[in-house]
Design an enzyme around this catalytic site. Structure first.
Site, PDB file in Angstrom:
ATOM      1  N   TYR A 110     -40.742  20.373  -7.848  1.00  0.00           N
ATOM      2  CA  TYR A 110     -41.738  20.678  -6.818  1.00  0.00           C
ATOM      3  C   TYR A 110     -43.094  20.043  -7.123  1.00  0.00           C
ATOM      4  O   TYR A 110     -43.992  20.062  -6.291  1.00  0.00           O
ATOM      5  CB  TYR A 110     -41.905  22.192  -6.647  1.00  0.00           C
ATOM      6  CG  TYR A 110     -40.665  22.885  -6.103  1.00  0.00           C
ATOM      7  CD1 TYR A 110     -39.676  22.169  -5.437  1.00  0.00           C
ATOM      8  CD2 TYR A 110     -40.491  24.254  -6.242  1.00  0.00           C
ATOM      9  CE1 TYR A 110     -38.546  22.792  -4.945  1.00  0.00           C
ATOM     10  CE2 TYR A 110     -39.362  24.888  -5.744  1.00  0.00           C
ATOM     11  CZ  TYR A 110     -38.391  24.150  -5.102  1.00  0.00           C
ATOM     12  OH  TYR A 110     -37.276  24.782  -4.610  1.00  0.00           O
ATOM     13  N   ASP A 161     -24.664  25.512 -10.956  1.00  0.00           N
ATOM     14  CA  ASP A 161     -23.760  25.776  -9.823  1.00  0.00           C
ATOM     15  C   ASP A 161     -22.727  26.840 -10.197  1.00  0.00           C
ATOM     16  O   ASP A 161     -22.465  27.777  -9.438  1.00  0.00           O
ATOM     17  CB  ASP A 161     -23.077  24.482  -9.345  1.00  0.00           C
ATOM     18  CG  ASP A 161     -22.453  23.674 -10.472  1.00  0.00           C
ATOM     19  OD1 ASP A 161     -22.829  23.885 -11.640  1.00  0.00           O
ATOM     20  OD2 ASP A 161     -21.578  22.828 -10.189  1.00  0.00           O
ATOM     21  N   ASP A 182     -35.481  29.053  -7.952  1.00  0.00           N
ATOM     22  CA  ASP A 182     -35.819  29.399  -6.576  1.00  0.00           C
ATOM     23  C   ASP A 182     -34.560  29.887  -5.850  1.00  0.00           C
ATOM     24  O   ASP A 182     -34.546  30.938  -5.196  1.00  0.00           O
ATOM     25  CB  ASP A 182     -36.386  28.138  -5.898  1.00  0.00           C
ATOM     26  CG  ASP A 182     -37.137  28.441  -4.626  1.00  0.00           C
ATOM     27  OD1 ASP A 182     -37.266  29.621  -4.260  1.00  0.00           O
ATOM     28  OD2 ASP A 182     -37.595  27.476  -3.983  1.00  0.00           O
ATOM     29  N   ASP A 186     -33.086  34.155  -5.360  1.00  0.00           N
ATOM     30  CA  ASP A 186     -32.833  34.705  -4.027  1.00  0.00           C
ATOM     31  C   ASP A 186     -31.398  35.211  -3.899  1.00  0.00           C
ATOM     32  O   ASP A 186     -31.145  36.232  -3.267  1.00  0.00           O
ATOM     33  CB  ASP A 186     -33.118  33.666  -2.931  1.00  0.00           C
ATOM     34  CG  ASP A 186     -34.578  33.699  -2.490  1.00  0.00           C
ATOM     35  OD1 ASP A 186     -35.398  34.334  -3.194  1.00  0.00           O
ATOM     36  OD2 ASP A 186     -34.900  33.111  -1.447  1.00  0.00           O
ATOM     37  N   LYS A 213     -28.380  21.582 -15.188  1.00  0.00           N
ATOM     38  CA  LYS A 213     -27.319  20.672 -14.754  1.00  0.00           C
ATOM     39  C   LYS A 213     -27.257  19.526 -15.769  1.00  0.00           C
ATOM     40  O   LYS A 213     -27.409  18.344 -15.414  1.00  0.00           O
ATOM     41  CB  LYS A 213     -27.608  20.151 -13.343  1.00  0.00           C
ATOM     42  CG  LYS A 213     -27.393  21.191 -12.258  1.00  0.00           C
ATOM     43  CD  LYS A 213     -25.926  21.501 -11.999  1.00  0.00           C
ATOM     44  CE  LYS A 213     -25.240  20.392 -11.260  1.00  0.00           C
ATOM     45  NZ  LYS A 213     -23.782  20.665 -11.106  1.00  0.00           N
TER      46      LYS A 213
END
Ligand code: NAD
Length: 368
Positions: A142, A225, A249, A253, A192
């Site tokens: 970001y 993942d 992020d 959630d 990852k």
């Protein structure tokens, strides 16, 4: 003697209503537990814009930098949607996060037994769940450069850059390990590393910090993942999860929704230790200002109250008192007290915001 200093920034919409209940709880700790806090209050968001033409004054920013904990309500509302980007209510919150350098975002996903049926997952998967996601908040994709939309070979190309330094990874890893020491002693780091160099570095640095400084903590690594799958398959396998800004992020959630209502979710954002050893800290509910129900006594104050419980634990080292407050919330829910967002039975009268506060205060009294 004061236990420490708190700056309350109630903000807009339901922020002030929920924060009024927190103030009653802070007073309760002063009266009944001899834990007096030095509390001040200021404006943020649309409320600050209305009064001062800016979503956060320099004076309020200075105060936030000097206190032990900032308690933040929520900001925003339709009235401010057309304001210039530079003075939008959210800029007040972003300025606090940036200037306080709050690099570790803590999002607990805790499922109270009484609310287990609110989850979209089966009761036995979520009942009693208590995990913590630590998301790196001030770096990563970001913020990385280069970024933008460019022309290349006659077409546009959108670019963002995932970038982490060793020290940025190490400091958020330390936050996670410190938390695990106050919890069940387990950290799972998600990255990852199979497809991203930044992930390889992430994994190496987390492992090194662990080996050199936190060998008492059980550390595992998972691809992000697979982590998402495991979070919805059997979330109770986790204690603390640490991950980067982007994966955090998404995963926080996912974890949040394991537990049902937005009105229940607290968070903390922590920075580096100050001179007194306490971290820079801002505590806030995950939800926004809920303009659709603001001013009607319908807001669930629990997310904001549980954010104060996090302040007790992480800023003031009062873990037992945080437990007391969380247990009081648990008891009230077990007794069937529900604000409208927690009711799915027709015909049952919901508790108002202040009735929920009354019930939690009564449960605190009963805990003595
Ligand atoms: P929201 O979280 O404010 O509300 C989403 C829905 O959940 C609404 O129906 C609302 O009534 C309900 N809800 C939220 N919190 C609740 C609570 N404590 N009790 C009962 N019901 C609750 O999100 P939104 O509607 O997308 O945004 C509204 C405003 O809040 C916007 O201006 C947005 O920019 C702002 N916002 C601010 C923050 C923040 O201050 N950190 C975060 C998200 C959104």
């Amino acid at each position: 003697m004061s236990v420490g200093s708190i700056l309350i920034l109630p903000g807009d919409g339901i922020g002030p209503e929920a924060m009024a209940e927190v103030r009653r709880i802070i007073d309760w700790y002063g009266d009944k537990r001899g834990l007096a806090f030095d509390v001040s209050e200021d404006l943020v968001g649309g409320a600050a814009y209305d009064a001062h033409g800016t979503p956060l004054t320099d004076a309020a920013m200075d105060k936030a930098q000097s206190v032990d904990a900032v308690l933040f309500g929520a900001v925003g509302g339709p009235k401010y949607d057309t304001l210039d980007f530079s003075v939008k209510p959210e800029r007040g919150l972003l300025r606090l996060r940036k200037e306080m350098d709050l690099f570790a975002n803590l999002r607990p996903a805790q499922c109270f037994d009484a609310l287990a049926d609110f989850s979209s997952l089966k009761r036995d998967v979520v009942a009693g769940l208590d995990i913590m996601i630590v998301r790196e908040l001030t770096s990563g994709i970001y913020y990385g450069e280069p970024r933008g939309i460019f022309e290349e070979n006659g077409e546009r190309v959108g670019i963002n850059t995932q970038r982490y330094t060793e020290s940025e990874i190490a400091r958020v890893a330390r936050s996670a390990f410190e938390l695990a020491r106050k919890r069940a002693g387990k950290v799972c780091s998600m990255d990852k590393a199979n497809v991203m160099e930044s992930g390889i570095l992430w994994r190496e640095v987390v492992q090194t910090v662990h080996d050199e400084e936190y060998p008492d903590i059980e550390l595992s690594h998972m691809y992000a993942d697979a982590g998402g799958m495991q979070l919805t398959r059997w979330p109770k396998q986790f204690d603390v999860i640490v991950t980067d800004n982007l994966f955090g992020d998404l995963l926080s959630d996912v974890a949040a929704m394991l537990t049902g209502s937005l009105g229940m979710l607290p968070s903390a954002s922590l920075g580096a230790p100050m001179a007194n050893g306490r971290p820079k800290a801002l505590y806030e509910p995950v939800h926004g200002s809920a303009p659709d129900i603001a001013g009607q006594g319908k807001a669930n104050p629990i997310a904001t109250i549980l954010s104060f419980a996090m302040a007790l634990r992480y800023s003031f080292d009062l873990g037992d008192e945080a437990d007391r407050l969380e247990k009081a919330v648990e008891k009230v829910l077990a007794d069937g007290v529900r604000t409208a967002d927690l009711l799915n039975e027709e015909g049952k009268m919901p508790a108002t915001t202040s009735q929920m506060g009354d019930a939690i205060l009564a449960a605190l009294d009963a805990s003595l």
